[in-house]
Design an enzyme around this catalytic site. Structure first.
Site, PDB file in Angstrom:
ATOM      1  CE  LYS A  12     -24.862  56.256  32.609  1.00 54.55           C
ATOM      2  NZ  LYS A  12     -24.873  54.808  32.830  1.00 54.55           N
ATOM      3  CE1 TYR A  27      -8.872  81.609  49.792  1.00 50.38           C
ATOM      4  CE2 TYR A  27      -9.354  80.388  47.779  1.00 50.38           C
ATOM      5  CZ  TYR A  27      -9.558  81.486  48.605  1.00 50.38           C
ATOM      6  OH  TYR A  27     -10.456  82.458  48.228  1.00 50.38           O
TER       7      TYR A  27
HETATM    8  C1  LIG Z   1     -23.956  54.104  32.012  1.00 53.14           C
HETATM    9  C2  LIG Z   1     -24.368  52.767  31.545  1.00 53.14           C
HETATM   10  C3  LIG Z   1     -23.731  52.156  30.461  1.00 53.14           C
HETATM   11  C4  LIG Z   1     -22.541  52.763  29.754  1.00 53.14           C
HETATM   12  O1  LIG Z   1     -21.362  52.574  30.514  1.00 53.14           O
HETATM   13  P1  LIG Z   1     -19.962  53.061  29.946  1.00 53.14           P
HETATM   14  O2  LIG Z   1     -18.969  52.587  30.930  1.00 53.14           O
HETATM   15  O3  LIG Z   1     -19.986  54.533  29.891  1.00 53.14           O
HETATM   16  O4  LIG Z   1     -19.806  52.456  28.598  1.00 53.14           O
HETATM   17  C5  LIG Z   1     -24.228  50.931  30.038  1.00 53.14           C
HETATM   18  N1  LIG Z   1     -25.280  50.347  30.644  1.00 53.14           N
HETATM   19  C6  LIG Z   1     -25.897  50.909  31.686  1.00 53.14           C
HETATM   20  C7  LIG Z   1     -27.048  50.208  32.316  1.00 53.14           C
HETATM   21  C8  LIG Z   1     -25.462  52.122  32.190  1.00 53.14           C
HETATM   22  O5  LIG Z   1     -26.072  52.669  33.240  1.00 53.14           O
END
Ligand SMILES: *Cc1c(COP(=O)(O)O)cnc(C)c1O
Length: 359
Positions: A34, A254
């Protein structure tokens, strides 16, 4: 041309997947991609991780991109359908969907297509974000199994709130809750994310859902993924564009938040929050200049960051500056910026040049 570039180490992606398999022999691996593969590039990551058993994406749109790129593996849409047309698109692209809410049951019930959709049933075992309450799982499972357009092989899944703390009783309670809610039901199980793979062997089930570790990142406090045998998949670099010899008392950047405590060399690197380098990187955040340690001073600005070069006094304009990646764990930068590594790699912006490296 701006010199900020993100080098994506394809061999590290492959090696990290192999390391996951070594840690959990026999479990299938859903590579979670994702947010554009945690900022590494969706299609690029999926091609490099061709050995994964499935990919996990946030939306149908990501599934469309993966199929358009010729990715043939199982693809699971973690948010599931949220509009009537989604079911047809899931079927057309052979995508699987997580079902976590009554509104999705209604969509499925109203659907007349009988070609079997593959579903993952999400159970809220205590995180209270998505999923059916444990006491409803049997009923929902039975309803789904009775639908003609649903493949009977439904995977039972849950997600942990705090699995990166290896002794938190909440995770133990979530595992118990999930087991009780699903006892006796047919179907494979999927519980573990990256942190749970490392810290909760009881939570492996048949399917791991791993993101962070595949990119060589951990969210376990004080323990970068390298400690567990994982290698960074992204190195963010730029170049030094100016070097100044400043005087004691001179102020930098800044809001003039840095005052030179002595005469000292100060470098300026061509990267800033416009590239995704965190504006909240505190004074002292480490960088490497031509491989030598240096650190952020002053405020990070949009295009530039100023560096303390007292330990890299022979640094020259044009030297490579490494912000994170090989030699400098992104987890360490995240600590200095008050965030987690995932947010940093997800936040690299479009003006950064992406380069693939297969070494
Ligand atoms: C993002 C996600 C994962 C993966 O999590 P990580 O900590 O990156 O391994 C697994 N399951 C779901 C439902 C997620 O949204």
């Amino acid at each position: 041309m701006r010199s900020a570039s993100a080098t994506i180490h394809l061999a590290a992606l492959r090696g990290n997947l192999a390391r996951v398999r070594e840690l959990a022999a026999g479990a299938k691996v859903m590579a979670v991609v994702k947010a554009d593969g945690y900022g590494h590039g969706l299609e690029r990551v999926a091609r490099a991780l061709a050995a994964a058993d499935a990919f996990g994406v946030a939306s149908i749109a990501d599934g469309q991109r993966l199929r358009a790129a010729g990715i043939g593996q199982r693809i699971v849409v973690l948010a599931g359908p949220d509009a009537a047309g989604d079911l047809a698109e899931l079927r057309r692209l052979r995508l699987e969907a997580v079902i976590h809410d009554d509104s999705q049951l209604d969509l499925l019930a109203a659907d007349s297509d009988r070609r079997p959709l593959r579903l993952w049933l999400k159970i809220d075992s205590g995180m209270h974000r998505l999923g059916f309450a444990p006491e409803r799982v049997r009923d929902v499972h039975a309803r789904l199994r009775a639908m003609p357009g649903v493949d009977p092989a439904i995977v039972l899944m849950t997600h942990f709130a705090n699995s990166d703390v290896f002794d938190d009783a909440l995770t133990a309670r979530q595992i118990d809750c999930f087991e009780a809610a699903t006892a006796g039901l047919d179907g494979e199980r999927s519980l573990a994310n990256s942190a749970a793979l490392l810290g909760w062997p009881a939570a492996r089930g048949q399917w791991l859902r791993v993101g962070g570790l595949l990119y060589g990142m951990s969210v376990v406090a004080g323990r970068p993924a390298a400690e567990f045998g994982f290698a960074p998949a992204m190195t963010l670099t730029t170049r030094l564009v100016a070097v100044h010899g400043l005087r004691r008392g001179d102020r930098v950047g800044y809001a003039a938040t840095w005052e030179c405590p002595e005469d000292m060399p100060v470098g300026v690197a061509a990267i800033g929050y416009g590239d995704g380098y965190p504006r909240h990187a505190a004074i002292g955040t480490p960088v490497l200049v031509a491989g030598r340690p240096a650190s952020v001073i002053g405020r990070v600005s949009m295009d530039l960051v100023t560096l303390d070069l007292r330990h890299a006094a022979d640094a020259r304009v044009g030297d490579t500056v490494t912000l994170w990646g090989r030699g400098l764990p992104v987890e360490e930068i995240a600590n200095h910026a008050g965030t987690i590594a995932y947010e940093l790699t997800c936040g690299v912006t479009r003006r950064v040049r992406f380069v693939e490296d297969d070494s």
